[in-house]
Design an enzyme around this catalytic site. Structure first.
Site, PDB file in Angstrom:
ATOM      1  N   HIS A 214       0.689  19.682  13.479  1.00 18.09           N
ATOM      2  CA  HIS A 214       0.009  20.709  14.267  1.00 18.09           C
ATOM      3  C   HIS A 214       0.519  20.675  15.701  1.00 18.09           C
ATOM      4  O   HIS A 214       1.296  19.802  16.067  1.00 18.09           O
ATOM      5  CB  HIS A 214      -1.510  20.520  14.220  1.00 18.09           C
ATOM      6  CG  HIS A 214      -2.008  19.383  15.036  1.00 18.09           C
ATOM      7  ND1 HIS A 214      -2.074  18.100  14.570  1.00 18.09           N
ATOM      8  CD2 HIS A 214      -2.453  19.335  16.308  1.00 18.09           C
ATOM      9  CE1 HIS A 214      -2.560  17.310  15.512  1.00 18.09           C
ATOM     10  NE2 HIS A 214      -2.779  18.030  16.584  1.00 18.09           N
TER      11      HIS A 214
ATOM     12  N   HIS B 287      -0.769  21.893  19.974  1.00 19.67           N
ATOM     13  CA  HIS B 287      -1.829  22.375  20.856  1.00 19.67           C
ATOM     14  C   HIS B 287      -1.268  23.476  21.737  1.00 19.67           C
ATOM     15  O   HIS B 287      -0.198  23.342  22.319  1.00 19.67           O
ATOM     16  CB  HIS B 287      -2.383  21.225  21.689  1.00 19.67           C
ATOM     17  CG  HIS B 287      -2.978  20.161  20.833  1.00 19.67           C
ATOM     18  ND1 HIS B 287      -4.229  20.278  20.282  1.00 19.67           N
ATOM     19  CD2 HIS B 287      -2.474  18.995  20.372  1.00 19.67           C
ATOM     20  CE1 HIS B 287      -4.473  19.220  19.542  1.00 19.67           C
ATOM     21  NE2 HIS B 287      -3.422  18.428  19.571  1.00 19.67           N
TER      22      HIS B 287
ATOM     23  N   GLU C 106      -1.039  16.489  25.173  1.00 15.35           N
ATOM     24  CA  GLU C 106      -1.838  15.516  24.421  1.00 15.35           C
ATOM     25  C   GLU C 106      -1.408  14.110  24.816  1.00 15.35           C
ATOM     26  O   GLU C 106      -0.220  13.793  24.801  1.00 15.35           O
ATOM     27  CB  GLU C 106      -1.619  15.717  22.924  1.00 15.35           C
ATOM     28  CG  GLU C 106      -2.323  14.704  22.063  1.00 15.35           C
ATOM     29  CD  GLU C 106      -2.061  14.929  20.581  1.00 15.35           C
ATOM     30  OE1 GLU C 106      -1.890  13.939  19.870  1.00 15.35           O
ATOM     31  OE2 GLU C 106      -2.021  16.098  20.145  1.00 15.35           O
TER      32      GLU C 106
ATOM     33  N   GLU D 276      -6.981  10.555  20.950  1.00 16.39           N
ATOM     34  CA  GLU D 276      -6.277  11.695  21.536  1.00 16.39           C
ATOM     35  C   GLU D 276      -7.084  12.149  22.748  1.00 16.39           C
ATOM     36  O   GLU D 276      -8.296  12.316  22.657  1.00 16.39           O
ATOM     37  CB  GLU D 276      -6.183  12.861  20.552  1.00 16.39           C
ATOM     38  CG  GLU D 276      -5.306  12.577  19.366  1.00 16.39           C
ATOM     39  CD  GLU D 276      -5.185  13.782  18.450  1.00 16.39           C
ATOM     40  OE1 GLU D 276      -5.702  14.875  18.776  1.00 16.39           O
ATOM     41  OE2 GLU D 276      -4.570  13.629  17.396  1.00 16.39           O
TER      42      GLU D 276
END
Length: 87
Positions: free
Chosen positions: A2, A4, A9, A62
């Site tokens: 995935h 962001h 991150e 995270e």
């Protein structure tokens, strides 16, 4: 896998061992090995996945500097992209 869409991150590895791969536009990819006490970073827009490479449970945090969490999974991207683009 995935990525962001609105923030970098930061990761802190608490326990276990991991292999993290980050894909950036270009195309560029880098793979990192982590263990407890390590820190990871993924720039905004970077695709990434993390694989547990040890014999124990992988635990990591995270962290985002944003009041709004946003991500897109590979499955979401594929479901919303025309077949002609993917294949």
């Amino acid at each position: 896998m995935h990525w962001h869409t609105n923030n970098d991150e930061f990761q802190y590895y608490v326990g276990g061992k991991a292999r993290r791969t980050v894909f950036m536009p270009g195309p560029k990819a880098r793979t990192f090995n982590h263990q407890a006490g390590d820190v990871g970073y993924v720039p905004v827009g970077g695709f990434r996945y993390i694989q547990n490479t040890g014999d124990e449970t992988l635990i990591y945090l995270e962290v985002f500097n944003s009041s709004h969490y946003s991500d897109i999974s590979l499955a979401q991207w594929m479901a919303n992209t025309p077949k002609e683009v993917i294949f």
